[in-house]
Design a protein around this motif. Structure first.
Motif, PDB file in Angstrom:
ATOM      1  N   VAL A  23      -6.931   1.719   3.723  1.00 36.30           N
ATOM      2  CA  VAL A  23      -8.305   1.613   4.223  1.00 36.30           C
ATOM      3  C   VAL A  23      -9.161   0.783   3.274  1.00 36.30           C
ATOM      4  O   VAL A  23      -9.943  -0.068   3.711  1.00 36.30           O
ATOM      5  CB  VAL A  23      -8.911   3.020   4.446  1.00 36.30           C
ATOM      6  CG1 VAL A  23     -10.408   2.951   4.677  1.00 36.30           C
ATOM      7  CG2 VAL A  23      -8.209   3.709   5.613  1.00 36.30           C
ATOM      8  N   GLU A  24      -8.997   1.005   1.988  1.00 32.44           N
ATOM      9  CA  GLU A  24      -9.762   0.230   1.006  1.00 32.44           C
ATOM     10  C   GLU A  24      -9.469  -1.269   1.144  1.00 32.44           C
ATOM     11  O   GLU A  24     -10.378  -2.096   1.128  1.00 32.44           O
ATOM     12  CB  GLU A  24      -9.424   0.702  -0.408  1.00 32.44           C
ATOM     13  CG  GLU A  24     -10.182  -0.048  -1.484  1.00 32.44           C
ATOM     14  CD  GLU A  24      -9.767   0.379  -2.888  1.00 32.44           C
ATOM     15  OE1 GLU A  24      -9.857  -0.472  -3.790  1.00 32.44           O
ATOM     16  OE2 GLU A  24      -9.353   1.530  -3.067  1.00 32.44           O
ATOM     17  N   ALA A  30       0.836  -1.208   0.000  1.00 34.06           N
ATOM     18  CA  ALA A  30       0.000   0.000   0.000  1.00 34.06           C
ATOM     19  C   ALA A  30       0.868   1.255   0.000  1.00 34.06           C
ATOM     20  O   ALA A  30       1.872   1.332   0.703  1.00 34.06           O
ATOM     21  CB  ALA A  30      -0.932  -0.008   1.206  1.00 34.06           C
ATOM     22  N   GLN A  31       0.439   2.224  -0.788  1.00 29.52           N
ATOM     23  CA  GLN A  31       1.197   3.467  -0.934  1.00 29.52           C
ATOM     24  C   GLN A  31       0.526   4.676  -0.283  1.00 29.52           C
ATOM     25  O   GLN A  31       1.114   5.751  -0.242  1.00 29.52           O
ATOM     26  CB  GLN A  31       1.408   3.762  -2.426  1.00 29.52           C
ATOM     27  CG  GLN A  31       2.228   2.704  -3.127  1.00 29.52           C
ATOM     28  CD  GLN A  31       3.645   2.640  -2.592  1.00 29.52           C
ATOM     29  OE1 GLN A  31       4.312   3.654  -2.473  1.00 29.52           O
ATOM     30  NE2 GLN A  31       4.101   1.449  -2.244  1.00 29.52           N
ATOM     31  N   ALA A  81       0.789   2.383  10.971  1.00 29.91           N
ATOM     32  CA  ALA A  81       0.123   3.554  11.550  1.00 29.91           C
ATOM     33  C   ALA A  81      -1.238   3.779  10.899  1.00 29.91           C
ATOM     34  O   ALA A  81      -2.217   4.092  11.587  1.00 29.91           O
ATOM     35  CB  ALA A  81       0.997   4.795  11.398  1.00 29.91           C
ATOM     36  N   TRP A  82      -1.305   3.619   9.589  1.00 33.16           N
ATOM     37  CA  TRP A  82      -2.587   3.784   8.898  1.00 33.16           C
ATOM     38  C   TRP A  82      -3.589   2.743   9.373  1.00 33.16           C
ATOM     39  O   TRP A  82      -4.762   3.048   9.571  1.00 33.16           O
ATOM     40  CB  TRP A  82      -2.403   3.681   7.389  1.00 33.16           C
ATOM     41  CG  TRP A  82      -1.604   4.785   6.773  1.00 33.16           C
ATOM     42  CD1 TRP A  82      -1.478   6.074   7.232  1.00 33.16           C
ATOM     43  CD2 TRP A  82      -0.811   4.707   5.593  1.00 33.16           C
ATOM     44  NE1 TRP A  82      -0.659   6.788   6.397  1.00 33.16           N
ATOM     45  CE2 TRP A  82      -0.235   5.986   5.379  1.00 33.16           C
ATOM     46  CE3 TRP A  82      -0.531   3.689   4.688  1.00 33.16           C
ATOM     47  CZ2 TRP A  82       0.594   6.260   4.301  1.00 33.16           C
ATOM     48  CZ3 TRP A  82       0.303   3.961   3.611  1.00 33.16           C
ATOM     49  CH2 TRP A  82       0.853   5.235   3.421  1.00 33.16           C
ATOM     50  N   VAL A  83      -3.132   1.510   9.566  1.00 31.97           N
ATOM     51  CA  VAL A  83      -4.008   0.438  10.053  1.00 31.97           C
ATOM     52  C   VAL A  83      -4.491   0.773  11.465  1.00 31.97           C
ATOM     53  O   VAL A  83      -5.681   0.654  11.775  1.00 31.97           O
ATOM     54  CB  VAL A  83      -3.284  -0.928  10.019  1.00 31.97           C
ATOM     55  CG1 VAL A  83      -4.097  -1.994  10.740  1.00 31.97           C
ATOM     56  CG2 VAL A  83      -2.997  -1.346   8.580  1.00 31.97           C
ATOM     57  N   TYR A  84      -3.567   1.200  12.310  1.00 29.32           N
ATOM     58  CA  TYR A  84      -3.917   1.564  13.688  1.00 29.32           C
ATOM     59  C   TYR A  84      -4.955   2.694  13.707  1.00 29.32           C
ATOM     60  O   TYR A  84      -5.950   2.624  14.430  1.00 29.32           O
ATOM     61  CB  TYR A  84      -2.652   1.969  14.452  1.00 29.32           C
ATOM     62  CG  TYR A  84      -2.918   2.629  15.772  1.00 29.32           C
ATOM     63  CD1 TYR A  84      -3.269   1.878  16.887  1.00 29.32           C
ATOM     64  CD2 TYR A  84      -2.829   4.011  15.909  1.00 29.32           C
ATOM     65  CE1 TYR A  84      -3.527   2.486  18.106  1.00 29.32           C
ATOM     66  CE2 TYR A  84      -3.077   4.625  17.122  1.00 29.32           C
ATOM     67  CZ  TYR A  84      -3.432   3.861  18.209  1.00 29.32           C
ATOM     68  OH  TYR A  84      -3.694   4.471  19.408  1.00 29.32           O
ATOM     69  N   GLU A  85      -4.733   3.724  12.902  1.00 33.37           N
ATOM     70  CA  GLU A  85      -5.674   4.850  12.852  1.00 33.37           C
ATOM     71  C   GLU A  85      -7.057   4.382  12.401  1.00 33.37           C
ATOM     72  O   GLU A  85      -8.073   4.763  12.993  1.00 33.37           O
ATOM     73  CB  GLU A  85      -5.160   5.930  11.896  1.00 33.37           C
ATOM     74  CG  GLU A  85      -3.938   6.655  12.399  1.00 33.37           C
ATOM     75  CD  GLU A  85      -3.266   7.490  11.317  1.00 33.37           C
ATOM     76  OE1 GLU A  85      -3.793   7.576  10.180  1.00 33.37           O
ATOM     77  OE2 GLU A  85      -2.202   8.061  11.611  1.00 33.37           O
TER      78      GLU A  85
END
Length: 108
Positions: free
Chosen positions: A18-19, A11-12, A48-52
């Motif tokens: 999220v998608e 993922a970039q 971090a994106w997953v955690y958020e």
């Protein structure tokens, strides 16, 4: 590694992350595995994106907080680990435990 893990590691962006999470209907059990795999691969931005996302979806439990704090500590991201600890303390459904404190101490 699972196909989900591979897609997340590639993922970039947060939107792409999220998608992928939504398309794969990531639940708390899968979330534990995803955080671990991403952390071991040192994909901390995606982590971090997953955690958020998980926080927004109210999926986080003590295991997720502890795992993420531990991963941040192992990545020498101590300030971020302390921020996650602060977030954890604001969550009325989760209380820090000995694993939490051990991860924080190890991070320092």
């Amino acid at each position: 590694r699972s196909a989900l893990d591979e897609r997340l590691m590639a993922a970039q962006s947060r939107a792409e992350t999220v998608e992928i999470l939504q398309r794969n209907r990531v639940d708390p059990r899968k979330l534990t595995s995803v955080l671990g795999t991403l952390g071991r691969a040192r994909k901390m931005r995606v982590c971090a994106w997953v955690y958020e996302w998980a926080g927004e979806k109210k999926l986080l439990n003590i295991i997720h907080y502890n795992r993420y704090i531990d991963l941040l500590g192992k990545s020498k991201m101590i300030e971020q680990a302390l921020e996650v600890f602060s977030d954890m303390r604001k969550n009325k459904d989760v209380k820090p435990d000995t694993i939490t404190y051990s991860a924080l101490i190890s991070a320092c």
